[in-house]
Structures are given as structure tokens and as C-alpha cells.
Write an enzyme that holds these catalytic residues in place. Structure first.
Site, mmCIF file in Angstrom:
data_model
loop_
_atom_site.group_PDB
_atom_site.id
_atom_site.type_symbol
_atom_site.label_atom_id
_atom_site.label_comp_id
_atom_site.label_asym_id
_atom_site.label_seq_id
_atom_site.Cartn_x
_atom_site.Cartn_y
_atom_site.Cartn_z
ATOM 1 N N GLY A 55 -9.326 -13.436 51.439
ATOM 2 C CA GLY A 55 -8.234 -13.720 52.374
ATOM 3 C C GLY A 55 -7.051 -14.464 51.783
ATOM 4 N N ASP A 113 -11.237 -22.777 60.103
ATOM 5 C CA ASP A 113 -11.564 -22.438 61.482
ATOM 6 C C ASP A 113 -12.690 -23.372 61.938
ATOM 7 O OD1 ASP A 113 -11.584 -20.886 63.837
ATOM 8 O OD2 ASP A 113 -12.968 -19.421 63.008
ATOM 9 N N PHE A 162 -7.180 -14.995 67.314
ATOM 10 C CA PHE A 162 -7.669 -14.338 66.107
ATOM 11 C C PHE A 162 -6.479 -13.681 65.427
ATOM 12 C CE2 PHE A 162 -9.683 -11.546 63.170
ATOM 13 C CZ PHE A 162 -10.703 -12.347 62.686
ATOM 14 N N VAL A 163 -6.174 -14.140 64.217
ATOM 15 C CA VAL A 163 -4.973 -13.669 63.529
ATOM 16 C C VAL A 163 -5.315 -12.790 62.328
ATOM 17 C CG1 VAL A 163 -3.483 -15.560 64.276
ATOM 18 C CG2 VAL A 163 -4.856 -15.836 62.212
ATOM 19 N N ARG A 175 -5.108 -6.744 56.024
ATOM 20 C CA ARG A 175 -4.737 -7.745 55.012
ATOM 21 C C ARG A 175 -3.331 -7.504 54.472
ATOM 22 N NH1 ARG A 175 -9.424 -10.697 53.745
ATOM 23 N NH2 ARG A 175 -11.345 -9.505 53.550
HETATM 24 P P1 IMP Z 1 -14.707 -21.104 59.013
HETATM 25 O O1 IMP Z 1 -15.880 -21.024 58.067
HETATM 26 O O2 IMP Z 1 -15.122 -20.887 60.435
HETATM 27 O O3 IMP Z 1 -13.847 -22.321 58.830
HETATM 28 O O4 IMP Z 1 -13.814 -19.846 58.755
HETATM 29 C C1 IMP Z 1 -13.230 -19.608 57.573
HETATM 30 C C2 IMP Z 1 -13.161 -18.123 57.301
HETATM 31 O O5 IMP Z 1 -13.321 -17.325 58.498
HETATM 32 C C3 IMP Z 1 -11.810 -17.803 56.766
HETATM 33 O O6 IMP Z 1 -11.802 -17.885 55.355
HETATM 34 C C4 IMP Z 1 -11.588 -16.406 57.279
HETATM 35 O O7 IMP Z 1 -12.128 -15.485 56.361
HETATM 36 C C5 IMP Z 1 -12.366 -16.305 58.558
HETATM 37 N N1 IMP Z 1 -11.503 -16.496 59.740
HETATM 38 C C6 IMP Z 1 -11.526 -17.497 60.625
HETATM 39 N N2 IMP Z 1 -10.607 -17.350 61.602
HETATM 40 C C7 IMP Z 1 -9.966 -16.205 61.309
HETATM 41 C C8 IMP Z 1 -8.876 -15.494 61.939
HETATM 42 O O8 IMP Z 1 -8.283 -15.879 62.968
HETATM 43 N N3 IMP Z 1 -8.508 -14.337 61.330
HETATM 44 C C9 IMP Z 1 -9.089 -13.852 60.203
HETATM 45 N N4 IMP Z 1 -10.082 -14.490 59.588
HETATM 46 C C10 IMP Z 1 -10.524 -15.653 60.130
HETATM 47 MG MG MG Z 2 -12.038 -14.628 54.721
#
Ligand code: IMP
Ligand code: MG
Length: 194
Positions: A55, A113, A162-163, A175
């Protein structure tokens, strides 16, 4: 930074992307400022930039070109099972190869997130005994946080949408969009119904 400015989604994406949240112009402007901040903190010392696949591709490319200091670049591959919009079980798909012992590390991710990803990755890097680790994320969705973690450098604070775009995906798609956009809920509803 204010992310409310209206710009319309290109026709090709209109049925999937509800609206643009952050334009390419706003991204470029903010990343320049962020890079200056990082540069100042690292005071010209060489750093190892550790970036999480996949990402971060666009953000990373734009950020490091604005960093006027010596750096080495490496990647950690991390992917979550549960392919939709929810993060599931984390699996490492690529390990760090550069030696970070006694080095200054800048860990870069696309979005913070729930915080589960960074809180799994940080201890792994800490175990390699760097001199210090700073974390940098393009987007922060504070409302969704589960783990007690925050990033040292944040590009934009965003609400709980969700973006996609500018490196961020939904099921590995979108992407390549040059902006950060809000995905139409019907896209992930269709996906979870499959
Ligand atoms: P976390 O582990 O929940 O903090 O999420 C981190 C990972 O989840 C990021 O590196 C993204 O790959 C994915 N992610 C979380 N929210 C989004 C979103 O809104 N769009 C796309 N990917 C997301
Ligand atoms: Mg990711």
C-alpha cells in the site's frame, strides 16, 4: 489538513468510487511538508526507510524523493487474510534484509487503522536493536483504533471511511488511482456476498 475540497471522480471510476477525499495536489503539498519535518528531526543522519508492502508504493516514492538526506530502503511484506475491508490474520510475506542495528529507522505505512499491523511489525524491528524507530503513515483513521499506538508523522487525519487509491487497495484493486477516494459501500457489500 483540510480534506474537504470538492473535485469530481473521473467518469471511469464513478460507479465504484463515491468521491475524492484527498486530491493529488493536496497529497503532493502535504507530503512535501511531512518530508521537511522528518528531515529536520533526522538532522542529516543516514536512515533506513522500512516500508510495508504494497500500500505504500506511491506515498513512499513521493516521500523519499523529498527527503534530502542519505537513506537506504527496504521492505517488509505483510498481508492480512480476510481479503475484504476487515483486517484479519497477519502473515509476513517478505522479511527485512538490511541490517538496522544502531541505525535510525523510519517505518512507513499507508494507513493506521486498528493499529494491529504496526503493533505486530514494531516489535519485530525493535528486536533488531535499531538506534531509534520513527513511524510515518499517510493516513490516520483514529476512530477505528484498537491497539494503543500512534504514528510520529501523519499525513492526513481521516474519518472512518474505507478509502482506496494512491496505493491503497480494496481486494488488491484501485491502487493506481492518483487520488485517495471513498469506496462505494455497494462494492464491499457485493464482495462479502460472494
Ligand atoms: P490496521 O492493521 O488495522 O492498522 O490496518 C492497517 C492496514 O489495513 C493498512 O496497511 C491497509 O493495508 C489496510 N487498511 C486499513 N484501512 C484501510 C482503508 O480504508 N483502505 C484500504 N486499506 C486499509
Ligand atoms: Mg495494505
Amino acid at each position: 489538513m483540510n480534506v474537504k475540497r470538492k473535485t469530481s471522480v473521473p467518469p471511469r471510476w464513478r460507479s465504484e468510487v463515491e468521491r475524492i477525499l484527498i486530491t493529488d495536489e493536496q497529497l503532493a503539498k502535504r507530503i512535501k511538508i511531512l518530508a521537511h519535518e522528518i528531515e529536520k528531526d533526522f538532522r542529516g543522519r543516514e536512515m533506513v526507510v522500512v516500508s510495508l508492502l504494497s500500500g505504500t508504493v506511491m506515498f513512499l516514492a513521493d516521500l523519499i524523493r523529498q527527503l534530502n538526506l542519505p537513506l537506504r530502503l527496504d521492505f517488509i511484506g505483510v498481508s492480512s487474510y480476510g481479503s475484504g475491508s476487515e483486517s484479519g490474520e497477519l502473515v509476513f510475506t517478505k522479511e527485512l534484509r538490511l541490517d538496522v542495528r544502531n541505525r535510525d529507522v523510519l517505518l512507513v505505512d499507508d494507513i493506521l487503522d486498528t493499529g494491529k499491523t504496526l503493533s505486530r511489525v514494531l516489535p519485530k524491528i525493535r528486536a533488531l536493536k535499531p538506534r531509534r524507530i520513527k513511524t510515518c503513515v499517510l493516513l490516520n483513521k483514529a476512530a477505528r483504533r484498537v491497539e494503543k499506538i500512534q504514528a510520529d508523522y501523519v499525513g492526513f487525519e481521516i474519518p472512518d471511511y474505507f478509502v482506496v487509491g494512491y496505493g491503497l487497495d480494496f481486494a488488491e484493486r484501485y491502487r493506481n488511482l492518483p487520488f485517495v477516494g471513498v469506496l462505494h459501500p455497494h462494492i464491499y457489500e457485493v464482495f462479502s456476498a460472494k
